[in-house]
Design an enzyme around this catalytic site. Sequence first.
Site, PDB file in Angstrom:
ATOM      1  N   LYS A   1       0.948  13.956   6.890  1.00 32.12           N
ATOM      2  CA  LYS A   1       1.357  14.734   7.607  1.00 32.12           C
ATOM      3  C   LYS A   1       0.865  14.820   9.155  1.00 32.12           C
ATOM      4  O   LYS A   1       1.310  15.060  10.267  1.00 32.12           O
ATOM      5  CB  LYS A   1       0.514  15.750   6.546  1.00 32.12           C
ATOM      6  CG  LYS A   1       0.565  16.305   5.804  1.00 32.12           C
ATOM      7  CD  LYS A   1      -0.214  17.495   4.898  1.00 32.12           C
ATOM      8  CE  LYS A   1      -1.206  17.071   4.529  1.00 32.12           C
ATOM      9  NZ  LYS A   1      -2.479  18.238   4.333  1.00 32.12           N
TER      10      LYS A   1
ATOM     11  N   GLU B   1       8.828  -2.869   7.998  1.00 29.75           N
ATOM     12  CA  GLU B   1       9.910  -2.848   6.405  1.00 29.75           C
ATOM     13  C   GLU B   1      11.251  -2.029   7.371  1.00 29.75           C
ATOM     14  O   GLU B   1      10.972  -1.515   8.661  1.00 29.75           O
ATOM     15  CB  GLU B   1       9.357  -1.888   6.361  1.00 29.75           C
ATOM     16  CG  GLU B   1       8.895  -1.344   4.158  1.00 29.75           C
ATOM     17  CD  GLU B   1       8.728  -0.230   3.575  1.00 29.75           C
ATOM     18  OE1 GLU B   1       8.262   0.555   4.153  1.00 29.75           O
ATOM     19  OE2 GLU B   1       8.054  -0.844   3.070  1.00 29.75           O
TER      20      GLU B   1
ATOM     21  N   GLY C   1       0.233  -1.532  -0.353  1.00 30.94           N
ATOM     22  CA  GLY C   1      -0.162  -0.227   0.004  1.00 30.94           C
ATOM     23  C   GLY C   1       1.003   1.216  -0.286  1.00 30.94           C
ATOM     24  O   GLY C   1       2.018   1.044   0.287  1.00 30.94           O
TER      25      GLY C   1
ATOM     26  N   ARG D   1       5.218  -4.800   3.252  1.00 33.14           N
ATOM     27  CA  ARG D   1       5.498  -4.512   1.192  1.00 33.14           C
ATOM     28  C   ARG D   1       6.511  -6.208   0.984  1.00 33.14           C
ATOM     29  O   ARG D   1       6.615  -7.200   2.146  1.00 33.14           O
ATOM     30  CB  ARG D   1       6.246  -3.380   1.278  1.00 33.14           C
ATOM     31  CG  ARG D   1       5.851  -2.243   1.035  1.00 33.14           C
ATOM     32  CD  ARG D   1       6.015  -0.851   0.360  1.00 33.14           C
ATOM     33  NE  ARG D   1       5.446   0.038   1.010  1.00 33.14           N
ATOM     34  CZ  ARG D   1       5.054   1.361   0.553  1.00 33.14           C
ATOM     35  NH1 ARG D   1       6.328   1.049   1.940  1.00 33.14           N
ATOM     36  NH2 ARG D   1       4.854   2.636   0.701  1.00 33.14           N
TER      37      ARG D   1
HETATM   38  N1  LIG Z   1      11.741   5.178  -2.834  1.00 32.82           N
HETATM   39  C1  LIG Z   1      11.303   4.128  -2.112  1.00 32.82           C
HETATM   40  N2  LIG Z   1      10.887   4.961  -0.961  1.00 32.82           N
HETATM   41  C2  LIG Z   1      10.687   3.655  -0.080  1.00 32.82           C
HETATM   42  C3  LIG Z   1      10.437   2.405  -0.001  1.00 32.82           C
HETATM   43  N3  LIG Z   1       9.822   1.713   0.815  1.00 32.82           N
HETATM   44  C4  LIG Z   1       9.088   2.910   1.405  1.00 32.82           C
HETATM   45  N4  LIG Z   1      10.003   3.733   0.923  1.00 32.82           N
HETATM   46  C5  LIG Z   1       9.541   4.879   1.774  1.00 32.82           C
HETATM   47  C6  LIG Z   1       8.277   5.703   1.433  1.00 32.82           C
HETATM   48  C7  LIG Z   1       8.069   6.313   3.183  1.00 32.82           C
HETATM   49  O1  LIG Z   1       8.816   7.488   3.074  1.00 32.82           O
HETATM   50  C8  LIG Z   1       8.917   5.292   4.178  1.00 32.82           C
HETATM   51  C9  LIG Z   1       8.493   4.290   5.191  1.00 32.82           C
HETATM   52  O2  LIG Z   1       7.680   3.569   4.181  1.00 32.82           O
HETATM   53  P1  LIG Z   1       6.006   3.753   4.928  1.00 32.82           P
HETATM   54  O3  LIG Z   1       5.097   3.710   3.663  1.00 32.82           O
HETATM   55  O4  LIG Z   1       6.270   2.420   5.858  1.00 32.82           O
HETATM   56  O5  LIG Z   1       5.541   4.681   4.992  1.00 32.82           O
HETATM   57  O6  LIG Z   1      10.360   4.920   3.390  1.00 32.82           O
HETATM   58  C10 LIG Z   1      11.005   1.792  -1.791  1.00 32.82           C
HETATM   59  O7  LIG Z   1      11.536   0.650  -2.202  1.00 32.82           O
HETATM   60  N5  LIG Z   1      11.295   2.670  -2.594  1.00 32.82           N
END
Ligand SMILES: Nc1nc2c(ncn2[C@H]2C[C@H](O)[C@@H](COP(=O)(O)O)O2)c(=O)[nH]1
Length: 255
Positions: free
Chosen positions: A182, A53, A28, A120
Amino acid sequence: MAKNTIKPDSTDPISSEGMAVKRLSVEGNIAVGKSTFMKLLSSFFQEWELVTEPLRKWQHVQDSAPHGGMDNLLQMMYDDPSRWSYTFQTVSCMTRFKTQIEPLSKQLLSLREPVQVFERSIYSDRYVFAKCLFELGHFNSIEWTMYQEWHSFLTREFAERVHLNGIIYLQATPEICFERLKKRARKEEKTVQLDYLQKLHEQHENWLIKKTTNVHFEHVKNIPVLILDVNEDFENNPLASQRLATKIKNFLAVL
Ligand SMILES: Nc1nc2c(ncn2[C@H]2C[C@H](O)[C@@H](COP(=O)(O)O)O2)c(=O)[nH]1
Ligand SMILES: Nc1ncnc2c1ncn2[C@@H]1O[C@H](COP(=O)(O)OP(=O)(O)O)[C@@H](O)[C@H]1O
């Protein structure tokens, strides 16, 4: 076996009770509520193994960095995406491969119905983020080619060990995700705009719902997807949480 195919489920790891381990990923948009949802899973399904993650590893890539040193790759990627996106995806995908190929714990293998849930996956790393960043021009064509080359190689080599039996897609509008982003106020995300969340939303929808994304592995194309509408507040709503838990139980039953 045809190139890029992964053996069928029969190769899933088996618990001591003779049951195949079911492995899911929760997918998501940024701030949709994945971490919150994983907490809900831990309250309803205490025996499940939940793998969050590895965000902290991306925020502190050098264990021994001098205090205040530049080791927050997440911050660097947001500050200068064209310079750091390829590096970030290399690290994020490597950490995701490591979590997905980790040997299964004795505790999990002792269960009658072993379930492992990842926040993820190596697949959203490629088919959502890396693809989005290439389309935004933050990966050049050499970086995109190289990323896909080693991603395909590792996915083929690890095959069953990166196999998923199902995907739970937490779906909400980009606008709601932006409000939650936010509200969470993560310091690295100060510059994230709604437009970026809209593009990531489209990548999720094309991959998981419209099936228009060019996916390179037959198995990945056919992974069953449970779509959960999380626009409503389930965080403080026991009835909504219970409804989600029931949907998940029913989804597991048919995997
Ligand atoms: N460029 C990427 N950014 C990523 C990836 N997986 C996570 N994220 C970033 C998005 C958020 O700022 C933070 C944590 O993700 P959440 O969805 O848990 O808030 O990390 C990626 O593969 N590439
Ligand atoms: N269903 C929901 N309704 C309202 N707020 C939510 C919901 N899910 C999560 N939140 C809030 O939104 C923010 C982002 O949630 P989080 O679980 O960190 O998202 P993600 O892990 O997908 O990045 C947090 O402040 C969290 O409290």
